[in-house]
Design a protein around this motif. Sequence first.
Motif, short mmCIF file in Angstrom:
data_model
loop_
_atom_site.label_atom_id
_atom_site.label_comp_id
_atom_site.label_asym_id
_atom_site.label_seq_id
_atom_site.Cartn_x
_atom_site.Cartn_y
_atom_site.Cartn_z
N THR A 145 -13.29 -7.81 -7.61
CA THR A 145 -13.47 -6.70 -8.55
C THR A 145 -12.27 -6.57 -9.47
OG1 THR A 145 -13.80 -4.31 -8.78
CG2 THR A 145 -12.51 -5.04 -6.88
N THR A 146 -12.55 -6.15 -10.71
CA THR A 146 -11.45 -5.86 -11.63
C THR A 146 -11.11 -4.38 -11.56
OG1 THR A 146 -13.02 -5.49 -13.43
CG2 THR A 146 -12.04 -7.68 -13.28
N ARG A 147 -11.93 -3.65 -10.75
CA ARG A 147 -11.71 -2.20 -10.67
C ARG A 147 -11.49 -1.75 -9.22
NH1 ARG A 147 -13.21 1.08 -14.94
NH2 ARG A 147 -12.01 2.57 -13.75
N PRO A 148 -10.47 -2.28 -8.56
CA PRO A 148 -10.24 -1.86 -7.18
C PRO A 148 -10.00 -0.35 -7.08
CG PRO A 148 -8.33 -3.06 -8.02
CD PRO A 148 -9.43 -3.23 -9.02
N ASP A 149 -9.55 0.23 -8.20
CA ASP A 149 -9.29 1.67 -8.22
C ASP A 149 -10.54 2.50 -7.91
OD1 ASP A 149 -9.85 0.41 -10.87
OD2 ASP A 149 -10.19 2.50 -11.45
N THR A 150 -11.72 1.93 -8.16
CA THR A 150 -12.96 2.70 -7.96
C THR A 150 -13.56 2.50 -6.57
OG1 THR A 150 -14.32 0.91 -8.87
CG2 THR A 150 -13.54 2.57 -10.43
N LEU A 151 -12.77 1.95 -5.66
CA LEU A 151 -13.28 1.61 -4.33
C LEU A 151 -13.98 2.79 -3.63
CD1 LEU A 151 -13.57 -0.46 -2.09
CD2 LEU A 151 -11.19 -0.07 -1.47
N PHE A 152 -13.44 3.99 -3.81
CA PHE A 152 -14.06 5.16 -3.18
C PHE A 152 -15.46 5.42 -3.71
CE2 PHE A 152 -9.66 5.85 -2.08
CZ PHE A 152 -9.71 6.52 -0.86
#
Length: 811
Positions: A256-263
């Motif tokens: 993923t390029t968006r690990p920040d959105t894991l939640f």
Amino acid sequence: MSAEINNEAKNEFKYDFKAVEAKWRRIWEEKKPYAAKTASDKTKFYGLIEFPYPSGAGLHVGHARPYTAMDVIARKRRMQGENVLFPIGFDAFGLPTENYAIANKIHPAAVTEQNIAGFTAQLKMLGYSFDWDRVVDTTDPAYYKWTQWIFLKLFDRGLAYKASMPVNWCVSCKCVLANEEVVSGVCERCGSEVVRREKSQWMLKITQYAQRLLDDLDGLDYIERVKTQQRNWIGRSTGAELDFETTAGDKLRVYTTRPDTLFGATYMVISPEHSALKAWESALVNLDEIREYQQAAAKKSDFERTEVSKDKTGVELTGVRAINPVTGGEIPIFISDYVLATYGTGAIMAVPGHDERDWEFAKKFGLPIVEVVSGGDVESAAYGGGDTGIMVNSGFLNGLSVADAKLKITQWLVDKGLGERKVNFKLRDWVFSRQRYWGEPIPIVHCGKCGYVALPESELPLLLPEVENYETTDTGESPLAAMADWLSVRCPHCGGAAKRETDTMPQWAGSSWYFLRYADPKNADALASREALDYWTPVDWYNGGMEHTTLHLLYSRFWHKFLYDIGVVPTSEPYMKRTSHGMILGEDGQKMSKSRGNVINPNDVVDEYGADTLRLYIMFLGDFEKAAPWSQKAVRGCKRFLDRVWTLAEGELSDSDDYAHEKAVHRTVKKVTEDIEAMKFNTAIASLMTLQSELSDGAASRGDVRALLLLLSPFAPHMAEELWEKLGFGELVCLAAWPEYDNAKTIDDTAEIAVQVGGKLKTTVVVPLGADEETVKAAALADDKIARITEGRELVRVITVRNKLINLIVK
RNA sequence: GCGGGUAUGGCGGAACAGGCAGACGCAAAGGACUUAAAAUCCUUCGGUAGAAAUACCGUGCCGGUUCGACCCCGGCUACCCGCACCA
């Protein structure tokens, strides 16, 4: 009757261009003024054009545009005293030749020979200053020996490998295509349907060079749109790979390029081809449904897969679920063909709140959407949030910006051993084998015991055998597979029975290094001598079509870097400068094509007006970088101009080598010199037309005409040579020195000043060059008209631009 | 959808460090030469009004910045070229 007379009269031009052009073609052929000599004290200039595929249709005006442009540049550089290499060759392997050979029952080599002869005659007809002693032909075994040699080097170093994988299969060509050859889901060549097929293919590891191919663009003088297109094609992205535990007891890895959105990851999707399905087989309850979906996806062509992209499909796996590592919640897993097997890990975490595709899928399947970046309305659309969006509903990430959250969660994943930073590229390895006859045989032997074994270098070139039938089989095997004698061979390694590789190389093979061969085209011991490569390479200026940006241009950069790494070439980049021309359209403004019947044949134009006129017109017809429609009528304007130059040169001239029209000549020299380098050929020619017009108006000297001929010679070399000789200026104009200009002599001693009142142009006044504001103001106010307008009004402000303009603001 | 680009007379196109828009060519119109035509040469040629001087309008559309905008900024529209579910 009258029509006939008209016709004859129409062709009554100032001079017999056919005789003149034939004469100079002969002289150039004898004297070889364009022969490049390796090593010299002069500055070297290596100008390159994309060598043509010698088709049966012959040379097209589309070839003539880039070729003429580089010829003009090469001729000018030569006259400026540079040691110029301007070579030509033929990229002669390829399908059309093979198809023609099949249809007409001739050997493709014979077809190639005919076509090369035709192209050669046409190229010579157009008066290009090629070094004809350096011609290269990719189908010549003495050439393709080195193409095969490079392949073996790649193989030695593990950069060529055989792999079974889903490939693009053209149903009409019955042949595998590289990703680059599939254009909007159809075959670039024949326009037929492309389907996915599992096949064992030779691959080249271009991906190993992805980062360098990207980074090194920065130092190159390529036009920006080429760089951008290559960057996009390479498609670098940074993100993270991380593991999700599953209820099957194993782990599912995603990119993923968006690990920040894991939640916000509320479900997962794996591609239909994903290997986990096999591992989970026993746990899956709805295996039949899954199988059905897999089969349906496999049957779809690439075209169909993209066409239905609007409507997402998929099947939920029942029996196996994943666990979100940060929330600890169980989430469902789907298979869907919107996830590609060939990118990342073939599996994704789906964040419907912040990814458009996931959002669509979630809406369709009624999956929960969680907002983890504030700022949007995730019920109505996915919201990306940029770098500055603020994290919410995300535990320890709450309140951080997206950019900061990415860093923090990635570090957290690393610390916990759940994942790592990861860079991915869209670029794929290069599918290198083709199931066709007319290509370079791949010099590999398949031994049951030793695997794939390289042919020893001493056995190169591996010649194409004579076959009865060039047609491919429906099973997708090369015609070479039917050649029992040729096929069986001893393994070079163990001596046991083995079989040759029957696939051949793609057309892009021979063109990936041809510019190196020009440096030393007859070398039998190396692809070129190191001395010649050191002297001539890299290519200083390469002009070619935009359509090759992600094909030939990228492939050859890759090969070149490889050759650099193994010490064969002196530089890591092959081309210092890359420019690109626009297409020539038909008179109807449409792309030229046989079916539209709007194709202009250069032979016809040369026959009617001569090669000089054709060259001049092609350079004059518009901005070189843009597409431009052909105009048969406008060609006549160029012919008229050449006739006027002829009349001028044959007319009354004062017998002086000095310029009688000094300022006009110096200005034109400056303009043409600069414009040729900037590829602004159209304005260079416009300035030559202006100079001719002034000289023809009277009192021109031999010196004036001499300069005009020098400047015109790159565009109209035959006529320039003829007049050069007639006026007794010396040997060959193509080897004469390019004129210099003196900037001081291009400038007027007066300036015409635009006079504005309140920003509106009213008149102009003439003042001495460099006059100060007071002088200009006085001159402006002294003008009758200005005096009338400004009378009785207050001058509140004056703006002047030196030598250009004065603006009087009045109240 | 994303990325890149383009938009100027009847046509191809010039001019952009913000400073005389339309160079050069084509087409068109008029004239010269010619018995006539072709070719050639000369003149005109963005629009509106005017006999003219001249005035006003004009670089895809709407707005802004500026003494001044084809050019810079914001917002559109149309077309062309890449890529196309790349997470």
